[in-house]
Design a protein around this motif. Structure first.
Motif, mmCIF file in Angstrom:
data_model
loop_
_atom_site.group_PDB
_atom_site.id
_atom_site.type_symbol
_atom_site.label_atom_id
_atom_site.label_comp_id
_atom_site.label_asym_id
_atom_site.label_seq_id
_atom_site.Cartn_x
_atom_site.Cartn_y
_atom_site.Cartn_z
ATOM 1 N N GLU A 192 -34.144 16.778 21.240
ATOM 2 C CA GLU A 192 -35.763 16.621 20.925
ATOM 3 C C GLU A 192 -35.981 15.245 20.191
ATOM 4 O O GLU A 192 -35.538 15.398 18.963
ATOM 5 N N GLY A 193 -36.548 14.393 20.890
ATOM 6 C CA GLY A 193 -36.414 12.870 19.904
ATOM 7 C C GLY A 193 -35.211 12.518 19.961
ATOM 8 O O GLY A 193 -34.361 12.255 20.699
ATOM 9 N N ASP A 194 -34.658 12.139 18.880
ATOM 10 C CA ASP A 194 -33.389 11.620 18.342
ATOM 11 C C ASP A 194 -32.336 12.909 17.925
ATOM 12 O O ASP A 194 -31.411 12.484 17.319
ATOM 13 N N GLU A 195 -32.893 14.179 17.982
ATOM 14 C CA GLU A 195 -32.257 15.322 17.355
ATOM 15 C C GLU A 195 -31.796 16.013 18.369
ATOM 16 O O GLU A 195 -32.139 16.296 19.694
ATOM 17 N N TRP A 196 -30.342 16.710 18.219
ATOM 18 C CA TRP A 196 -29.842 17.703 18.938
ATOM 19 C C TRP A 196 -30.338 19.005 18.369
ATOM 20 O O TRP A 196 -29.939 19.298 17.299
ATOM 21 N N ASP A 197 -31.159 19.716 19.052
ATOM 22 C CA ASP A 197 -31.502 21.083 18.812
ATOM 23 C C ASP A 197 -30.461 22.080 19.341
ATOM 24 O O ASP A 197 -30.555 22.163 20.618
ATOM 25 N N PHE A 198 -30.230 23.236 18.651
ATOM 26 C CA PHE A 198 -29.380 24.189 19.245
ATOM 27 C C PHE A 198 -30.265 25.355 19.196
ATOM 28 O O PHE A 198 -30.740 25.868 18.185
ATOM 29 N N GLY A 199 -30.141 26.196 20.422
ATOM 30 C CA GLY A 199 -30.891 27.442 20.753
ATOM 31 C C GLY A 199 -29.816 28.401 21.098
ATOM 32 O O GLY A 199 -28.949 28.004 21.782
ATOM 33 N N LEU A 200 -30.255 29.575 20.798
ATOM 34 C CA LEU A 200 -29.378 30.757 21.397
ATOM 35 C C LEU A 200 -30.052 32.039 21.568
ATOM 36 O O LEU A 200 -30.853 32.655 20.738
ATOM 37 N N VAL A 201 -29.991 32.476 22.845
ATOM 38 C CA VAL A 201 -31.007 33.595 23.156
ATOM 39 C C VAL A 201 -30.080 34.599 24.026
ATOM 40 O O VAL A 201 -29.553 34.408 25.205
ATOM 41 N N LEU A 202 -29.697 35.869 23.399
ATOM 42 C CA LEU A 202 -28.816 36.534 23.827
ATOM 43 C C LEU A 202 -29.408 38.022 24.334
ATOM 44 O O LEU A 202 -30.258 38.127 23.759
ATOM 45 N N ARG A 203 -28.604 38.665 25.110
ATOM 46 C CA ARG A 203 -29.050 39.965 25.450
ATOM 47 C C ARG A 203 -28.941 40.904 24.345
ATOM 48 O O ARG A 203 -28.125 40.710 23.448
ATOM 49 N N PRO A 204 -29.846 41.789 24.254
ATOM 50 C CA PRO A 204 -29.727 42.779 23.043
ATOM 51 C C PRO A 204 -28.448 43.396 22.625
ATOM 52 O O PRO A 204 -27.948 43.582 21.637
ATOM 53 N N ASP A 205 -27.591 43.713 23.884
ATOM 54 C CA ASP A 205 -26.462 44.407 23.577
ATOM 55 C C ASP A 205 -25.192 43.253 23.280
ATOM 56 O O ASP A 205 -24.071 43.716 23.145
ATOM 57 N N ALA A 206 -25.574 42.231 23.104
ATOM 58 C CA ALA A 206 -24.708 41.017 22.671
ATOM 59 C C ALA A 206 -25.332 40.561 21.505
ATOM 60 O O ALA A 206 -24.430 39.506 21.186
ATOM 61 N N PHE A 207 -26.182 40.742 20.811
ATOM 62 C CA PHE A 207 -26.532 40.237 19.544
ATOM 63 C C PHE A 207 -25.475 39.900 18.617
ATOM 64 O O PHE A 207 -25.264 38.823 17.900
ATOM 65 N N GLY A 208 -24.540 40.661 18.416
ATOM 66 C CA GLY A 208 -23.257 40.736 17.488
ATOM 67 C C GLY A 208 -22.392 39.541 17.629
ATOM 68 O O GLY A 208 -21.582 39.252 16.923
ATOM 69 N N ARG A 239 -37.354 43.245 23.758
ATOM 70 C CA ARG A 239 -36.320 43.004 22.389
ATOM 71 C C ARG A 239 -36.081 41.492 22.267
ATOM 72 O O ARG A 239 -35.951 40.971 21.121
ATOM 73 N N VAL A 240 -35.947 40.943 23.383
ATOM 74 C CA VAL A 240 -35.678 39.351 23.405
ATOM 75 C C VAL A 240 -36.906 38.707 22.864
ATOM 76 O O VAL A 240 -36.656 37.662 22.199
ATOM 77 N N GLY A 284 -25.867 36.025 27.747
ATOM 78 C CA GLY A 284 -27.090 35.165 27.290
ATOM 79 C C GLY A 284 -26.946 33.764 27.381
ATOM 80 O O GLY A 284 -26.325 33.285 28.273
ATOM 81 N N TRP A 285 -27.895 32.931 27.026
ATOM 82 C CA TRP A 285 -27.909 31.373 27.138
ATOM 83 C C TRP A 285 -28.206 30.511 26.024
ATOM 84 O O TRP A 285 -28.830 31.286 24.976
ATOM 85 N N GLY A 286 -27.885 29.355 25.796
ATOM 86 C CA GLY A 286 -28.258 28.558 24.845
ATOM 87 C C GLY A 286 -27.550 27.246 24.834
ATOM 88 O O GLY A 286 -26.827 27.159 25.723
ATOM 89 N N GLY A 287 -27.673 26.606 23.746
ATOM 90 C CA GLY A 287 -26.862 25.243 23.793
ATOM 91 C C GLY A 287 -27.860 24.374 23.215
ATOM 92 O O GLY A 287 -28.633 24.490 22.341
ATOM 93 N N PHE A 288 -27.660 22.923 23.444
ATOM 94 C CA PHE A 288 -28.028 22.048 22.857
ATOM 95 C C PHE A 288 -29.064 21.231 23.831
ATOM 96 O O PHE A 288 -28.968 20.963 24.944
#
Length: 157
Positions: free
Chosen positions: A79-95, A26-27, A72-76
């Protein structure tokens, strides 16, 4: 009662927890770059790579805890000059996604190195209300490693 959300380093989490998380099909549904199976060596390399970002940039990805449970995990990531944010949660924590993202964005707003944050989402993500609630706006599409992503931007200053 609302759970307490804390950020900690990925290296503080048992790697077996990350392996179970990232092996859940599901991830992978909304991660087009996840084209391989995770194993113990993959997790160790992943954590080491994310720690390198902290050493190089002074900022990186966290592990997220809800009432001291890994969700889960994620953060900044720079990427070049930009700060990209990502977020990858466990399915039971999607909310918890909007709450965790808001907490991270609040940190970005106090960091003068980050005038804006970008978000890359695969076109399979059709519910974009969470990004809208954060104040992000779509600025186009980009191709990354052979996959198309929707690119959003959120001003932080």
């Amino acid at each position: 009662m609302t759970p307490e959300i804390r950020f900690t380093r990925l290296s503080d989490i048992e790697q077996a927890e990350i392996l179970v998380h990232m092996s859940d099909p599901r991830v992978a549904e909304h991660m087009p770059l996840l084209r391989f199976d995770w194993d113990a060596a993959t997790v160790a390399g992943f954590v080491a790579k994310k720690e390198e970002c902290w050493a190089r940039d002074g900022l990186g990805h966290w592990a997220f805890l809800s009432d001291d449970r890994y969700v889960g995990w994620g953060g900044f990531q720079k990427e070049g000059d930009e700060w990209d944010f990502g977020l990858v949660l466990r399915p039971d924590a999607f909310g918890l996604g909007v709450r965790i993202a808001r907490q991270a964005i609040d940190l970005a707003m106090t960091d003068e190195r980050i005038p804006y944050v970008t978000f890359l989402l695969p076109p399979s993500r059709t519910n974009l209300r969470a990004l809208e609630r954060l104040g992000a706006r779509q600025v186009g599409e980009i191709e990354y490693d052979g996959e198309t992503f929707l690119k959003f931007r959120l001003e932080t200053d």
